[in-house]
Scaffold this motif. Sequence first.
Motif, mmCIF file in Angstrom:
data_model
loop_
_atom_site.group_PDB
_atom_site.id
_atom_site.type_symbol
_atom_site.label_atom_id
_atom_site.label_comp_id
_atom_site.label_asym_id
_atom_site.label_seq_id
_atom_site.Cartn_x
_atom_site.Cartn_y
_atom_site.Cartn_z
ATOM 1 N N ILE A 42 0.841 -1.202 0.000
ATOM 2 C CA ILE A 42 0.000 0.000 0.000
ATOM 3 C C ILE A 42 0.874 1.249 0.000
ATOM 4 O O ILE A 42 0.600 2.215 -0.718
ATOM 5 N N THR A 43 1.930 1.230 0.793
ATOM 6 C CA THR A 43 2.830 2.380 0.866
ATOM 7 C C THR A 43 3.464 2.676 -0.488
ATOM 8 O O THR A 43 3.548 3.831 -0.918
ATOM 9 N N THR A 44 3.887 1.627 -1.171
ATOM 10 C CA THR A 44 4.480 1.803 -2.500
ATOM 11 C C THR A 44 3.479 2.432 -3.465
ATOM 12 O O THR A 44 3.803 3.363 -4.223
ATOM 13 N N GLU A 45 2.247 1.962 -3.426
ATOM 14 C CA GLU A 45 1.198 2.496 -4.298
ATOM 15 C C GLU A 45 0.905 3.966 -3.979
ATOM 16 O O GLU A 45 0.680 4.777 -4.882
ATOM 17 N N LEU A 66 1.571 9.803 -5.343
ATOM 18 C CA LEU A 66 2.169 11.095 -4.998
ATOM 19 C C LEU A 66 3.062 11.593 -6.124
ATOM 20 O O LEU A 66 2.984 12.760 -6.522
ATOM 21 N N PHE A 67 3.918 10.706 -6.636
ATOM 22 C CA PHE A 67 4.851 11.096 -7.687
ATOM 23 C C PHE A 67 4.127 11.491 -8.972
ATOM 24 O O PHE A 67 4.580 12.356 -9.713
ATOM 25 N N GLN A 68 2.989 10.842 -9.234
ATOM 26 C CA GLN A 68 2.212 11.167 -10.427
ATOM 27 C C GLN A 68 1.549 12.540 -10.327
ATOM 28 O O GLN A 68 1.182 13.127 -11.340
ATOM 29 N N ARG A 69 1.411 13.038 -9.084
ATOM 30 C CA ARG A 69 0.751 14.320 -8.851
ATOM 31 C C ARG A 69 1.724 15.366 -8.317
ATOM 32 O O ARG A 69 1.332 16.328 -7.672
ATOM 33 N N ASN A 70 2.996 15.190 -8.578
ATOM 34 C CA ASN A 70 4.023 16.029 -7.963
ATOM 35 C C ASN A 70 3.806 17.525 -8.192
ATOM 36 O O ASN A 70 4.133 18.348 -7.335
ATOM 37 N N THR A 71 3.242 17.897 -9.314
ATOM 38 C CA THR A 71 3.070 19.331 -9.617
ATOM 39 C C THR A 71 2.031 20.008 -8.722
ATOM 40 O O THR A 71 1.963 21.244 -8.679
ATOM 41 N N GLY A 119 1.527 19.667 2.599
ATOM 42 C CA GLY A 119 0.658 19.110 1.577
ATOM 43 C C GLY A 119 1.077 17.709 1.182
ATOM 44 O O GLY A 119 0.239 16.819 0.988
ATOM 45 N N ILE A 120 2.388 17.501 1.062
ATOM 46 C CA ILE A 120 2.912 16.170 0.736
ATOM 47 C C ILE A 120 2.585 15.193 1.850
ATOM 48 O O ILE A 120 2.098 14.085 1.611
ATOM 49 N N ARG A 121 2.839 15.621 3.083
ATOM 50 C CA ARG A 121 2.604 14.756 4.239
ATOM 51 C C ARG A 121 1.131 14.405 4.368
ATOM 52 O O ARG A 121 0.764 13.241 4.598
ATOM 53 N N ALA A 122 0.264 15.381 4.205
ATOM 54 C CA ALA A 122 -1.170 15.132 4.317
ATOM 55 C C ALA A 122 -1.640 14.153 3.252
ATOM 56 O O ALA A 122 -2.426 13.243 3.527
ATOM 57 N N PHE A 123 -1.158 14.337 2.018
ATOM 58 C CA PHE A 123 -1.554 13.436 0.938
ATOM 59 C C PHE A 123 -1.144 12.002 1.260
ATOM 60 O O PHE A 123 -1.920 11.064 1.053
ATOM 61 N N LEU A 124 0.075 11.817 1.751
ATOM 62 C CA LEU A 124 0.567 10.478 2.053
ATOM 63 C C LEU A 124 -0.290 9.786 3.108
ATOM 64 O O LEU A 124 -0.718 8.636 2.926
#
Length: 207
Positions: A49-52, A57-62, A69-74
């Motif tokens: 799940i973590t890998t997915e 996240l990487f697909q939405r990097n922009t 924001g990164i932390r919340a998304f994860l």
Amino acid sequence: MSKKLENQTVINFQHGDEKAFEKVFKAYYSSIVVFTKKITGNQDEAEDITTEVFLKLFQRNTQFKDEPGIRAFLYVSARNSCLNYLKSKKAHDRSHLEIAKRMENDTLLEYEYSIKAEIVETIHKAIENLPDECRKIFKLLYYDELKPAEVAALLQISVNTVYVQKSRAMQVLRLRLSENQLAVAWLFYTLALLELDVVCRPFYALL
């Protein structure tokens, strides 16, 4: 909460820099695995799940302009993925599903579990840095939940040696974690529960 990423790293991440992707991954991978395992109760599934979640996240990097924001998304994405996993598997252990369902406040979820995951990571690192014999005995007692007599028999040492090394481990951990009183409290509270046989789950599950 302390920052894990430099501002420039976040900027580079937003612009698709591979090295920035790697830094984000290293900064949060362990914490998200701990978080997802807490919900699913399954180490392999937690890692998958973590890998997915990181791929998403990487697909939405922009879309991400700062670290919160990164932390919340994860954390939010991991929570949602865990919930979907539990529903699809019709998990026998309903407690995990209830944990996921109760996580309705995304802001609280992000900060509470981020803090817990960081504490757990700090404790695990301190344990891994114990002297060799001390570490081996401590992990058998509290990760594998063996009794002192069982540890003594397994390692072919005296029960007294087990108790001495156990005491030494606790003293060293208290010293090395002295700057993080919350980690100290968390660790020794957990150890006290195990000593009293209040819980019967592995030490990792408690954390």
